[in-house]
Design an enzyme around this catalytic site. Structure first.
Site, PDB file in Angstrom:
ATOM      1  N   LYS A   1      32.349  38.795  43.366  1.00 28.67           N
ATOM      2  CA  LYS A   1      32.820  39.469  44.586  1.00 28.67           C
ATOM      3  C   LYS A   1      31.700  40.211  45.259  1.00 28.67           C
ATOM      4  O   LYS A   1      31.849  40.579  46.387  1.00 28.67           O
ATOM      5  CB  LYS A   1      33.976  40.540  43.952  1.00 28.67           C
ATOM      6  CG  LYS A   1      35.129  39.839  43.678  1.00 28.67           C
ATOM      7  CD  LYS A   1      36.203  40.743  43.322  1.00 28.67           C
ATOM      8  CE  LYS A   1      37.792  40.272  43.140  1.00 28.67           C
ATOM      9  NZ  LYS A   1      37.821  39.242  41.823  1.00 28.67           N
TER      10      LYS A   1
HETATM   11  C1  LIG Z   1      38.613  38.251  41.774  1.00 26.19           C
HETATM   12  C2  LIG Z   1      38.228  37.251  40.594  1.00 26.19           C
HETATM   13  C3  LIG Z   1      38.604  35.897  40.589  1.00 26.19           C
HETATM   14  C4  LIG Z   1      39.746  35.462  41.544  1.00 26.19           C
HETATM   15  O1  LIG Z   1      39.442  35.403  42.789  1.00 26.19           O
HETATM   16  P1  LIG Z   1      40.436  35.265  44.144  1.00 26.19           P
HETATM   17  O2  LIG Z   1      39.555  35.235  45.205  1.00 26.19           O
HETATM   18  O3  LIG Z   1      41.271  36.358  44.059  1.00 26.19           O
HETATM   19  O4  LIG Z   1      41.091  34.329  43.999  1.00 26.19           O
HETATM   20  C5  LIG Z   1      38.266  34.875  39.641  1.00 26.19           C
HETATM   21  N1  LIG Z   1      37.364  35.407  38.835  1.00 26.19           N
HETATM   22  C6  LIG Z   1      36.638  36.600  38.898  1.00 26.19           C
HETATM   23  C7  LIG Z   1      35.734  36.906  37.734  1.00 26.19           C
HETATM   24  C8  LIG Z   1      37.141  37.495  39.862  1.00 26.19           C
HETATM   25  O5  LIG Z   1      36.488  38.787  39.860  1.00 26.19           O
END
Ligand SMILES: *Cc1c(COP(=O)(O)O)cnc(C)c1O
Length: 460
Positions: free
Chosen positions: A111
């Protein structure tokens, strides 16, 4: 570039407006009016660019001239200075696996790639308009810290993040509460994540409050987050193919809110040679069931060892629906109404065929996730975090596949310990967290109490 809403009730807006709006004012999600197409000659000519140069090329057509090319370059540069790997998102090979490591940012989860960019973008746009933004959000772990690191220390932004007291991992809690910049407000509430989210939603629904205090969201519905995530699909493909447009690749994507994989879908529509997007879910498998059956049916969330994927209603799914129904907002509206009324929506046979051309989907059990972590470690010495392991397991039946690694394993050491009998070593940016000073208030999970707290901080 103009942006339109999936529900069709917003007059087209420009890039700046789309970013500041977040959620469209008709409740829909914003999308570019056209998706730029990258021809194979251009694609090939990008093969020696570094991550930041590539990002500038991919992002520019979505912005037009609203941000000058120099401003954009500066913005991209500063967004990736806190990454600990020179390639930002390196593609590595370990045994037979191709892994795109997306966890070299300040909070060690993917993120960061979008939220570092969004924080700087907000800062630039707010400076121009002379406005101020108060970001409010609830987190069950990863998003909160990545959002805080995206905007810490920025002059015209405050951020208020609610988390459930004692219900996020100690590492995740410390990642948030050790940020002492004066514009960062951590609030632990005596309640669950659902309580926190309900409070945030209620406050956002108070339109007067929202407008008076310039309240903004930072969750995965902001178009800038999708935009920043498109870049690493291109980057990975170039490393894989050396720019040869005849080389197609699959991507395995650990999926929760459908944000990451939707960026892959846009990359594919832009002309990137992707054969299949492999949608990998944990036991919360609404999206896998949808790909297999054409029915999207909401059930209850079951907590798992990959908690960032524990969702039922995927917030970016509406964007995909829009394309699936042939860019007809009316049809999106009807399907969502069906979902609202019955907790279920169903697409047509022809649409279902289309879904299966673009996506494969696999749901991975808790047991299979732990087994995959163990197997990969025994075969290659590489430690997968439990989210990444879900994707690696899902990719098993496919060759020429790049697996997205969405978090550093040390963030989920309880699961790592359980699977391997040892922990992953802590990367430098996560070291020493337990010894650092923290700041956080604890409040009751009560809308009045939270609002009073916000008033006290927002009104000097
Ligand atoms: C947020 C997240 C996901 C999922 O991603 P999306 O964009 O919500 O599908 C997968 N793995 C980790 C470690 C995350 O923080």
């Amino acid at each position: 570039m103009k942006y339109i809403s999936t529900r069709g009730q917003v007059a087209p807006v420009n890039f700046t407006q789309a970013i500041m709006m977040g959620l469209a004012t008709d409740g829909g999600l914003l999308l570019p009016e056209q998706i730029p197409h990258i021809d194979t000659t251009t694609l090939h000519s990008w093969k020696n660019l570094n991550f930041q140069e590539l990002a500038a090329n991919i992002i520019t057509p979505y912005i037009d001239t609203e941000i000058s090319s120099l401003e954009l370059k500066t913005l991209i540069q500063s967004s990736y200075t806190k990454f600990t790997h020179p390639e930002i998102t390196p593609l590595i090979q370990t045994g037979d696996l191709k892994i795109l490591e997306l966890f070299h940012g300040p909070t060690a989860a993917f993120k960061d790639i979008a939220l570092q960019f969004l924080g700087n973008l907000f800062e630039l746009l707010l400076k121009r308009s002379g406005q101020h933004l108060n970001i409010l959000g609830a987190t069950s772990g990863d998003t909160g810290s990545a959002a805080i690191y995206g905007v810490r220390g920025k002059e015209n932004i405050n951020i208020f993040i609610l988390h459930p007291l004692g219900r996020v991992s100690p590492m995740q809690e410390r990642q948030m509460t050790t940020v002492l910049d004066p514009n960062v407000y951590n609030i632990a509430i005596r309640g669950t994540f659902d309580d926190a989210q309900k409070i945030v939603k209620t406050i956002f629904n108070d339109l007067e409050f929202k407008q008076r205090y310039h309240l903004g969201a930072i969750n995965s519905i902001n178009w800038a987050r999708v935009l920043a995530q498109i870049v690493y699909y291109f980057y990975a493909w170039i490393k894989f193919s050396n720019g040869n447009p005849d080389k197609f690749v699959n991507f395995a994507v650990p999926t929760g809110n459908f944000g990451d994989i939707f960026a892959g879908y846009i990359a594919k529509r832009m002309g990137l040679p992707i054969s299949k997007l492999i949608l990998a879910t944990n036991q919360n498998d609404i999206l896998t069931r949808f790909v297999h059956s054409g029915v999207y049916q909401i059930e209850t969330v079951r907590p798992s060892i990959s908690p960032s994927m524990d969702i039922q209603v995927a917030s970016n799914f509406e964007r995909y629906l829009y394309y699936l129904v042939g860019e007809e907002p009316k049809q999106v509206h009807n399907l969502l109404q069906e979902l609202d009324n019955t907790q279920r929506l169903q697409i047509t046979k022809a649409q279902h065929v289309q879904v299966n051309q673009e996506f494969a989907a696999v749901a991975v059990t808790e047991k299979a996730t732990l087994e995959q972590m163990k197997a990969t470690y025994e075969q290659t010495g590489y430690i997968l975090d439990p989210h990444t392991a879900v994707g690696v397991k899902a990719a098993q039946a496919y060759s020429d596949t790049i697996c997205l690694a969405t978090a550093h394993p040390a963030k989920f050491n309880t699961a790592v310990q359980q699977a391997l009998g040892r922990a992953a070593s802590i990367p430098q940016n996560l070291q020493g967290l337990l010894k650092k000073e923290t700041r956080c208030v604890t409040l009751d999970a009560d809308i009045g109490v939270i609002k009073n707290y916000l008033y006290s901080k927002l009104e000097p």
